[in-house]
Design an enzyme around this catalytic site. Structure first.
Site, PDB file in Angstrom:
ATOM      1  N   ASP A   1       1.776  13.558   5.817  1.00 58.70           N
ATOM      2  CA  ASP A   1       0.359  13.503   6.201  1.00 58.70           C
ATOM      3  C   ASP A   1      -0.315  14.763   5.677  1.00 58.70           C
ATOM      4  O   ASP A   1       0.292  15.542   4.935  1.00 58.70           O
ATOM      5  CB  ASP A   1       0.203  13.318   7.725  1.00 58.70           C
ATOM      6  CG  ASP A   1      -1.072  12.555   8.100  1.00 58.70           C
ATOM      7  OD1 ASP A   1      -2.183  13.078   7.846  1.00 58.70           O
ATOM      8  OD2 ASP A   1      -0.972  11.432   8.633  1.00 58.70           O
TER       9      ASP A   1
ATOM     10  N   ARG B   1     -13.466  -4.432   6.726  1.00 60.39           N
ATOM     11  CA  ARG B   1     -12.516  -3.599   5.964  1.00 60.39           C
ATOM     12  C   ARG B   1     -13.218  -2.973   4.763  1.00 60.39           C
ATOM     13  O   ARG B   1     -12.914  -1.857   4.367  1.00 60.39           O
ATOM     14  CB  ARG B   1     -11.334  -4.435   5.496  1.00 60.39           C
ATOM     15  CG  ARG B   1     -10.473  -5.001   6.614  1.00 60.39           C
ATOM     16  CD  ARG B   1      -9.346  -5.841   6.015  1.00 60.39           C
ATOM     17  NE  ARG B   1      -8.490  -6.466   6.999  1.00 60.39           N
ATOM     18  CZ  ARG B   1      -8.696  -7.705   7.488  1.00 60.39           C
ATOM     19  NH1 ARG B   1      -9.738  -8.423   7.112  1.00 60.39           N
ATOM     20  NH2 ARG B   1      -7.847  -8.215   8.365  1.00 60.39           N
TER      21      ARG B   1
ATOM     22  N   HIS C   1      -7.387 -10.005   1.347  1.00 56.19           N
ATOM     23  CA  HIS C   1      -7.176  -9.707   2.764  1.00 56.19           C
ATOM     24  C   HIS C   1      -8.530  -9.506   3.442  1.00 56.19           C
ATOM     25  O   HIS C   1      -8.899  -8.411   3.842  1.00 56.19           O
ATOM     26  CB  HIS C   1      -6.312  -8.439   2.863  1.00 56.19           C
ATOM     27  CG  HIS C   1      -5.872  -8.121   4.259  1.00 56.19           C
ATOM     28  ND1 HIS C   1      -5.270  -9.036   5.086  1.00 56.19           N
ATOM     29  CD2 HIS C   1      -5.935  -6.965   4.970  1.00 56.19           C
ATOM     30  CE1 HIS C   1      -4.985  -8.460   6.239  1.00 56.19           C
ATOM     31  NE2 HIS C   1      -5.387  -7.200   6.196  1.00 56.19           N
TER      32      HIS C   1
HETATM   33  N1  LIG Z   1      -3.284  -4.158   4.578  1.00 53.13           N
HETATM   34  C1  LIG Z   1      -3.112  -4.442   5.853  1.00 53.13           C
HETATM   35  O1  LIG Z   1      -2.659  -5.520   6.199  1.00 53.13           O
HETATM   36  C2  LIG Z   1      -3.455  -3.438   6.899  1.00 53.13           C
HETATM   37  C3  LIG Z   1      -4.114  -2.300   6.543  1.00 53.13           C
HETATM   38  N2  LIG Z   1      -4.371  -1.326   7.473  1.00 53.13           N
HETATM   39  C4  LIG Z   1      -5.044  -0.121   6.978  1.00 53.13           C
HETATM   40  O2  LIG Z   1      -4.099   0.937   6.945  1.00 53.13           O
HETATM   41  C5  LIG Z   1      -4.790   2.181   7.061  1.00 53.13           C
HETATM   42  C6  LIG Z   1      -4.113   3.051   8.116  1.00 53.13           C
HETATM   43  O3  LIG Z   1      -4.287   2.488   9.397  1.00 53.13           O
HETATM   44  P1  LIG Z   1      -3.767   3.293  10.686  1.00 53.13           P
HETATM   45  O4  LIG Z   1      -2.402   3.802  10.429  1.00 53.13           O
HETATM   46  O5  LIG Z   1      -4.020   2.447  11.863  1.00 53.13           O
HETATM   47  O6  LIG Z   1      -4.784   4.528  10.700  1.00 53.13           O
HETATM   48  P2  LIG Z   1      -4.566   5.955  11.383  1.00 53.13           P
HETATM   49  O7  LIG Z   1      -5.909   6.603  11.444  1.00 53.13           O
HETATM   50  O8  LIG Z   1      -3.790   5.810  12.639  1.00 53.13           O
HETATM   51  O9  LIG Z   1      -3.643   6.735  10.330  1.00 53.13           O
HETATM   52  C7  LIG Z   1      -4.067   7.089   9.062  1.00 53.13           C
HETATM   53  C8  LIG Z   1      -3.377   8.395   8.701  1.00 53.13           C
HETATM   54  O10 LIG Z   1      -3.673   8.704   7.343  1.00 53.13           O
HETATM   55  C9  LIG Z   1      -3.728  10.111   7.276  1.00 53.13           C
HETATM   56  N3  LIG Z   1      -4.379  10.552   6.059  1.00 53.13           N
HETATM   57  C10 LIG Z   1      -5.699  10.610   5.752  1.00 53.13           C
HETATM   58  N4  LIG Z   1      -5.866  11.141   4.535  1.00 53.13           N
HETATM   59  C11 LIG Z   1      -4.638  11.428   4.053  1.00 53.13           C
HETATM   60  C12 LIG Z   1      -4.160  11.995   2.832  1.00 53.13           C
HETATM   61  N5  LIG Z   1      -5.008  12.370   1.878  1.00 53.13           N
HETATM   62  N6  LIG Z   1      -2.840  12.149   2.692  1.00 53.13           N
HETATM   63  C13 LIG Z   1      -1.984  11.781   3.647  1.00 53.13           C
HETATM   64  N7  LIG Z   1      -2.369  11.236   4.818  1.00 53.13           N
HETATM   65  C14 LIG Z   1      -3.682  11.065   5.007  1.00 53.13           C
HETATM   66  C15 LIG Z   1      -4.501  10.494   8.534  1.00 53.13           C
HETATM   67  O11 LIG Z   1      -4.376  11.883   8.815  1.00 53.13           O
HETATM   68  C16 LIG Z   1      -3.844   9.596   9.554  1.00 53.13           C
HETATM   69  O12 LIG Z   1      -2.731  10.211  10.172  1.00 53.13           O
HETATM   70  C17 LIG Z   1      -6.247   1.822   7.358  1.00 53.13           C
HETATM   71  O13 LIG Z   1      -7.001   1.890   6.158  1.00 53.13           O
HETATM   72  C18 LIG Z   1      -6.149   0.402   7.845  1.00 53.13           C
HETATM   73  O14 LIG Z   1      -7.357  -0.316   7.644  1.00 53.13           O
HETATM   74  C19 LIG Z   1      -3.964  -1.430   8.759  1.00 53.13           C
HETATM   75  C20 LIG Z   1      -3.298  -2.565   9.172  1.00 53.13           C
HETATM   76  C21 LIG Z   1      -3.024  -3.675   8.283  1.00 53.13           C
HETATM   77  O1  LIG Z   2      -8.146  -5.539  10.496  1.00 53.11           O
HETATM   78  C1  LIG Z   2      -7.968  -4.396  10.047  1.00 53.11           C
HETATM   79  O2  LIG Z   2      -8.861  -3.585   9.791  1.00 53.11           O
HETATM   80  C2  LIG Z   2      -6.555  -3.991   9.766  1.00 53.11           C
HETATM   81  C3  LIG Z   2      -5.945  -5.075   8.990  1.00 53.11           C
HETATM   82  O3  LIG Z   2      -6.113  -5.182   7.801  1.00 53.11           O
HETATM   83  C4  LIG Z   2      -5.311  -6.160   9.726  1.00 53.11           C
HETATM   84  O4  LIG Z   2      -4.875  -5.963  10.873  1.00 53.11           O
HETATM   85  O5  LIG Z   2      -5.246  -7.263   9.182  1.00 53.11           O
END
Ligand SMILES: NC(=O)C1=CN([C@@H]2O[C@H](COP(=O)(O)OP(=O)(O)OC[C@H]3O[C@@H](n4cnc5c(N)ncnc54)[C@H](O)[C@@H]3O)[C@@H](O)[C@H]2O)C=CC1
Ligand SMILES: O=C([O-])CC(=O)C(=O)O
EC number: 1.1.1.37
Length: 314
Positions: free
Chosen positions: A36, A93, A180
């Site tokens: 992180d 998103r 998505h």
């Molecule tokens: N593709 C999918 O199906 C899904 C996508 N997501 C996406 O995943 C991402 C993360 O979600 P969460 O973990 O819930 O968010 P979160 O806010 O809990 O964690 C994100 C982490 O990224 C870190 N971060 C920010 N900039 C950084 C950098 N330059 N280098 C390293 N770390 C950095 C933050 O400090 C934080 O700890 C979001 O964009 C969310 O929309 C979440 C769930 C499903």
């Molecule tokens: O809904 C969001 O922002 C996170 C995500 O992509 C999912 O859970 O499908």
């Protein structure tokens, strides 16, 4: 002699990243490095140590470390990128695109230097466009740059089908094509329960409701959580993809891949059925679609293209 295990880096130690790290270790898929930002180095180390201390209780052998230095992640076999901001109720998103494009680009520049042979899996949203950003920044071959959406979207779809019929989730098969977003395309015609087409088991209006709930499944969780988005099922999905690659299982899973003519799209990253094995995306399966399915996919592709345009300035 040091134990030789696969090395998996998870960038972003937030909800999805930390949950993924623990699940990877619990399945003994390799040693996990959680990365992180420097401002969060101690909490990241703390999360990793806390997970490691669960290992004697649960009986898994895997090292887990936290860091803010990419040097510690050097030579990773797999890099999973969850870094970025998550949406809150009322947001789409796509609202995350500018912030997360900058983050994903800077992360990928580090990954390119330190883990040039890695297979990279993107989670950060909007994930189709972020996979495109990563592909540009990494300069890796297309088989090694993969986005996660379809495993999760399909998991939601299968959950709702199993609930509807009161049957085991293990017997439900289906998949979701496209971007998505709320235009994703759950393919009803290719969905079955124990080999029986779902159209023979579920009335049409209930199938429509399941498709609609699947499309907005991420938003449903966002609204319930109130201050972030889903992480247990997303983490499980990343782990399934990682396992398919590290064990060269040649699984057929939906994933975000670079399309170069497949399904009639060019230079577009979007969710399609793929063969996932030791080289990453080893094949894209092109299915014949009915006109209405292709129209729905075109709509989803157009949504993805409009977000990619924001990051390419095109
Ligand atoms: N593709 C999918 O199906 C899904 C996508 N997501 C996406 O995943 C991402 C993360 O979600 P969460 O973990 O819930 O968010 P979160 O806010 O809990 O964690 C994100 C982490 O990224 C870190 N971060 C920010 N900039 C950084 C950098 N330059 N280098 C390293 N770390 C950095 C933050 O400090 C934080 O700890 C979001 O964009 C969310 O929309 C979440 C769930 C499903
Ligand atoms: O809904 C969001 O922002 C996170 C995500 O992509 C999912 O859970 O499908």
């Amino acid at each position: 002699m040091a134990i030789q295990r696969k090395k998996i880096t998870v960038v972003g130690a937030g909800f999805t990243g930390a949950t993924t790290a623990l699940m990877l270790a619990q399945k003994e898929l390799g040693d996990v490095v959680l990365v992180d930002i420097p401002q969060l180095e101690n909490p990241t180390k703390g999360k990793a140590l806390d997970m490691l201390e669960a290992s004697p209780v649960q009986g898994f052998d895997a090292n887990i470390t936290g860091t803010s230095s990419y040097e510690d992640s050097a030579g990773s076999d797999i890099v999973i990128i969850t870094a970025g901001i998550a949406r809150k109720p009322g947001m789409s998103r796509d609202d995350l695109v500018n912030t997360n494009a900058g983050i994903v680009k800077s992360v990928c520049e580090n990954v390119k230097q330190t883990s040039p042979d890695a297979i990279v899996i993107l989670l950060s949203n909007p994930v189709d466009a972020m996979t495109y950003v990563a592909y540009q920044a990494l300069g890796f071959p297309k088989n090694r740059v993969i986005g996660q959406s379809g495993v999760l979207d399909t998991a939601r779809y299968c959950t709702f089908i199993a609930q509807e019929l009161n049957v085991s989730v293990e017997d439900v098969r289906g998949f979701v094509l496209g971007g998505h977003g709320d235009d994703m395309v759950p393919l009803v015609r290719y969905s079955n329960v124990g080999g029986i087409p779902i159209e023979k088991l579920i009335p049409a209006e209930r199938i429509e409701a399941i498709v609609a709930r699947t499309r907005t499944g991420g938003g449903e969780i966002v609204n319930l959580l109130g201050n972030g988005s889903a992480y247990y099922a997303p983490a499980a999905s990343l782990v399934q993809m990682t396992e398919a690659i590290l064990k060269d299982k040649k699984r057929i899973l939906p994933a975000i891949a670079l399309l170069q003519g497949e399904y009639g799209y060019d230079n577009l990253f979007m969710g399609v059925p793929t063969l996932l094995g030791g080289s990453g995306i080893e094949k894209i399966f092109e299915l014949e679609l009915l006109p209405e399915e292709k129209t729905a996919l075109d709509k989803s592709a157009e949504s993805v293209r409009s977000v990619i345009k924001v990051v390419t300035g095109g």
